[in-house]
Design a protein around this motif. Structure first.
Motif, mmCIF file in Angstrom:
data_model
loop_
_atom_site.group_PDB
_atom_site.id
_atom_site.type_symbol
_atom_site.label_atom_id
_atom_site.label_comp_id
_atom_site.label_asym_id
_atom_site.label_seq_id
_atom_site.Cartn_x
_atom_site.Cartn_y
_atom_site.Cartn_z
ATOM 1 N N ALA A 25 0.202 -54.531 -65.392
ATOM 2 C CA ALA A 25 0.161 -55.773 -64.611
ATOM 3 C C ALA A 25 1.224 -55.797 -63.515
ATOM 4 O O ALA A 25 0.981 -56.314 -62.425
ATOM 5 C CB ALA A 25 0.329 -56.975 -65.531
ATOM 6 N N ALA A 26 2.376 -55.230 -63.784
ATOM 7 C CA ALA A 26 3.464 -55.265 -62.802
ATOM 8 C C ALA A 26 3.175 -54.392 -61.587
ATOM 9 O O ALA A 26 3.396 -54.799 -60.452
ATOM 10 C CB ALA A 26 4.772 -54.831 -63.459
ATOM 11 N N SER A 27 2.669 -53.187 -61.826
ATOM 12 C CA SER A 27 2.442 -52.256 -60.711
ATOM 13 C C SER A 27 1.023 -52.325 -60.158
ATOM 14 O O SER A 27 0.781 -51.912 -59.030
ATOM 15 C CB SER A 27 2.728 -50.824 -61.159
ATOM 16 N N GLY A 28 0.083 -52.776 -60.962
ATOM 17 C CA GLY A 28 -1.311 -52.776 -60.545
ATOM 18 C C GLY A 28 -1.960 -51.406 -60.648
ATOM 19 O O GLY A 28 -3.028 -51.166 -60.098
ATOM 20 N N LEU A 29 -1.281 -50.484 -61.365
ATOM 21 C CA LEU A 29 -1.767 -49.113 -61.500
ATOM 22 C C LEU A 29 -2.179 -48.832 -62.935
ATOM 23 O O LEU A 29 -1.612 -49.386 -63.877
ATOM 24 C CB LEU A 29 -0.679 -48.119 -61.095
ATOM 25 N N CYS A 30 -3.123 -47.913 -63.087
ATOM 26 C CA CYS A 30 -3.470 -47.428 -64.417
ATOM 27 C C CYS A 30 -2.305 -46.573 -64.912
ATOM 28 O O CYS A 30 -1.824 -45.694 -64.194
ATOM 29 C CB CYS A 30 -4.750 -46.605 -64.356
ATOM 30 N N SER A 31 -1.867 -46.822 -66.136
ATOM 31 C CA SER A 31 -0.734 -46.060 -66.662
ATOM 32 C C SER A 31 -1.117 -44.624 -67.000
ATOM 33 O O SER A 31 -0.247 -43.782 -67.171
ATOM 34 C CB SER A 31 -0.142 -46.753 -67.889
ATOM 35 N N TRP A 55 -2.574 -43.360 -62.660
ATOM 36 C CA TRP A 55 -1.792 -43.827 -61.516
ATOM 37 C C TRP A 55 -2.646 -44.357 -60.354
ATOM 38 O O TRP A 55 -2.189 -44.450 -59.232
ATOM 39 C CB TRP A 55 -0.854 -42.741 -60.988
ATOM 40 N N ARG A 56 -3.912 -44.694 -60.621
ATOM 41 C CA ARG A 56 -4.760 -45.251 -59.568
ATOM 42 C C ARG A 56 -4.813 -46.770 -59.655
ATOM 43 O O ARG A 56 -4.626 -47.346 -60.718
ATOM 44 C CB ARG A 56 -6.204 -44.723 -59.698
ATOM 45 N N THR A 57 -5.116 -47.396 -58.520
ATOM 46 C CA THR A 57 -5.372 -48.829 -58.497
ATOM 47 C C THR A 57 -6.784 -49.060 -59.027
ATOM 48 O O THR A 57 -7.611 -48.140 -59.086
ATOM 49 C CB THR A 57 -5.284 -49.405 -57.072
ATOM 50 N N ILE A 58 -7.082 -50.299 -59.384
ATOM 51 C CA ILE A 58 -8.430 -50.623 -59.857
ATOM 52 C C ILE A 58 -9.457 -50.360 -58.761
ATOM 53 O O ILE A 58 -10.570 -49.896 -59.040
ATOM 54 C CB ILE A 58 -8.507 -52.075 -60.395
ATOM 55 N N ASP A 59 -9.089 -50.605 -57.509
ATOM 56 C CA ASP A 59 -10.013 -50.342 -56.398
ATOM 57 C C ASP A 59 -10.294 -48.847 -56.254
ATOM 58 O O ASP A 59 -11.431 -48.443 -55.988
ATOM 59 C CB ASP A 59 -9.468 -50.900 -55.083
ATOM 60 N N GLU A 60 -9.260 -48.020 -56.427
ATOM 61 C CA GLU A 60 -9.453 -46.566 -56.345
ATOM 62 C C GLU A 60 -10.334 -46.070 -57.488
ATOM 63 O O GLU A 60 -11.190 -45.204 -57.286
ATOM 64 C CB GLU A 60 -8.103 -45.848 -56.371
ATOM 65 N N ILE A 61 -10.131 -46.632 -58.673
ATOM 66 C CA ILE A 61 -10.951 -46.243 -59.825
ATOM 67 C C ILE A 61 -12.403 -46.623 -59.575
ATOM 68 O O ILE A 61 -13.313 -45.816 -59.782
ATOM 69 C CB ILE A 61 -10.426 -46.903 -61.115
ATOM 70 N N ALA A 62 -12.631 -47.848 -59.122
ATOM 71 C CA ALA A 62 -13.991 -48.343 -58.884
ATOM 72 C C ALA A 62 -14.704 -47.553 -57.790
ATOM 73 O O ALA A 62 -15.911 -47.304 -57.873
ATOM 74 C CB ALA A 62 -13.956 -49.823 -58.524
ATOM 75 N N ALA A 63 -13.973 -47.128 -56.777
ATOM 76 C CA ALA A 63 -14.579 -46.436 -55.633
ATOM 77 C C ALA A 63 -14.746 -44.938 -55.851
ATOM 78 O O ALA A 63 -15.470 -44.284 -55.093
ATOM 79 C CB ALA A 63 -13.735 -46.663 -54.381
ATOM 80 N N TRP A 64 -14.103 -44.367 -56.857
ATOM 81 C CA TRP A 64 -14.038 -42.918 -57.020
ATOM 82 C C TRP A 64 -15.406 -42.243 -56.892
ATOM 83 O O TRP A 64 -15.554 -41.257 -56.165
ATOM 84 C CB TRP A 64 -13.387 -42.547 -58.348
ATOM 85 N N SER A 65 -16.401 -42.751 -57.571
ATOM 86 C CA SER A 65 -17.707 -42.076 -57.589
ATOM 87 C C SER A 65 -18.420 -42.113 -56.242
ATOM 88 O O SER A 65 -19.344 -41.327 -56.011
ATOM 89 C CB SER A 65 -18.607 -42.672 -58.671
ATOM 90 N N THR A 66 -17.989 -42.985 -55.345
ATOM 91 C CA THR A 66 -18.634 -43.075 -54.037
ATOM 92 C C THR A 66 -17.833 -42.393 -52.926
ATOM 93 O O THR A 66 -18.318 -42.285 -51.800
ATOM 94 C CB THR A 66 -18.873 -44.547 -53.637
#
Length: 68
Positions: A19-25, A28-39
């Motif tokens: 929650a503090a960094s907004g990154l996956c522990s 190390w990606r943001t939720i937007d980077e994770i969601a966009a990865w496949s595209t």
């Protein structure tokens, strides 16, 4: 060669958003980077990898300063 496998995913199956960094522990990606990865194309995926490397380097530098 399968284009989707050309640039590997940074996912390590440790999916916890900090929650503090907004990154996956795990990856190390943001939720937007994770969601966009496949595209993303390979260049976009490489940019995410560069951002991950930068985040890790910055975290190491901060940790190094704390240990002084």
């Amino acid at each position: 060669m399968n284009d989707a496998a050309a640039v590997p995913s940074p996912c390590v199956n440790v999916c916890r958003m900090d929650a503090a960094s907004g990154l996956c522990s795990g990856c190390w990606r943001t939720i937007d980077e994770i969601a966009a990865w496949s595209t993303l194309d390979d260049d976009g995926k490489r940019q995410v990898w560069q951002a991950i490397d930068l985040r890790k380097a910055q975290a190491s530098a901060v940790d190094g300063e704390r240990s002084r």
